[in-house]
Design a protein around this motif. Structure first.
Motif, PDB file in Angstrom:
ATOM      1  N   LEU A 103      55.364  86.658  32.393  1.00  0.00           N
ATOM      2  CA  LEU A 103      53.960  86.969  32.129  1.00  0.00           C
ATOM      3  C   LEU A 103      53.147  85.724  32.445  1.00  0.00           C
ATOM      4  CD1 LEU A 103      53.934  88.879  28.714  1.00  0.00           C
ATOM      5  CD2 LEU A 103      53.815  89.815  31.016  1.00  0.00           C
ATOM      6  N   ILE A 105      49.382  84.046  32.087  1.00  0.00           N
ATOM      7  CA  ILE A 105      48.128  84.126  31.355  1.00  0.00           C
ATOM      8  C   ILE A 105      47.189  83.046  31.893  1.00  0.00           C
ATOM      9  CG2 ILE A 105      47.016  83.936  29.076  1.00  0.00           C
ATOM     10  CD1 ILE A 105      50.654  84.518  29.024  1.00  0.00           C
ATOM     11  N   ILE A 127      45.863  88.237  30.537  1.00  0.00           N
ATOM     12  CA  ILE A 127      47.170  88.360  31.184  1.00  0.00           C
ATOM     13  C   ILE A 127      46.873  88.856  32.596  1.00  0.00           C
ATOM     14  CG2 ILE A 127      49.392  89.552  31.236  1.00  0.00           C
ATOM     15  CD1 ILE A 127      49.202  89.769  28.176  1.00  0.00           C
TER      16      ILE A 127
END
Length: 143
Positions: A103, A105, A127
């Protein structure tokens, strides 16, 4: 996020930590994430941000192994941008070792000199990508 799985991470892309502001307020031309996890913000004219003189840009990469229910890696990079100077683009490494889904961000805060403005209209954290390396396919915009 706790109830999600690697199969449903695409729905997390675009999730805003601050419901009042997104990263597009700071970067009208959106960042692009490569399959390898490199974040590229293209050169552009940055819009004024109230009384801000600088932007703090932080890219955080978190690798999550859902079958093991644990974070297997994390990295973060921060740079300060001077709003009185032309913005010629930015490339930041947003990959981190480990197994599992990545992920990415993007966080942006406005500063007046060395002091954060503290105004939620000038803080964003989104995100922007999820990359599933277990399946060797990307769910992020390619660049």
């Amino acid at each position: 996020m706790i109830q999600t799985s690697s199969d449903s991470l695409r729905g997390l892309e675009g999730f805003r930590v601050n419901r009042y502001t997104g990263t597009e307020q700071f970067f009208p031309h959106p960042p692009v994430v490569s399959k390898q996890g490199q974040l590229k913000i293209p050169a552009q004219s940055l819009p004024p941000q109230g009384e801000a003189s600088h932007l703090e840009v932080t890219v955080t990469a978190v690798r999550i192994c859902f079958p093991e229910r644990r974070i297997t890696g994390r990295s973060s990079t921060t740079v300060m941008l001077d709003l009185y100077q032309p913005f010629n683009g930015l490339e930041l490494e947003a990959n981190t070792p480990g197994k599992g889904t990545l992920l990415i961000i993007l966080q942006v805060r406005s500063f007046n000199g060395t002091i954060a403005t503290g105004n939620r209209r000038f803080f964003a954290a989104d995100i922007i990508a999820s990359i599933d390396t277990c399946r060797h396919q990307t769910q992020a915009p390619e660049g």
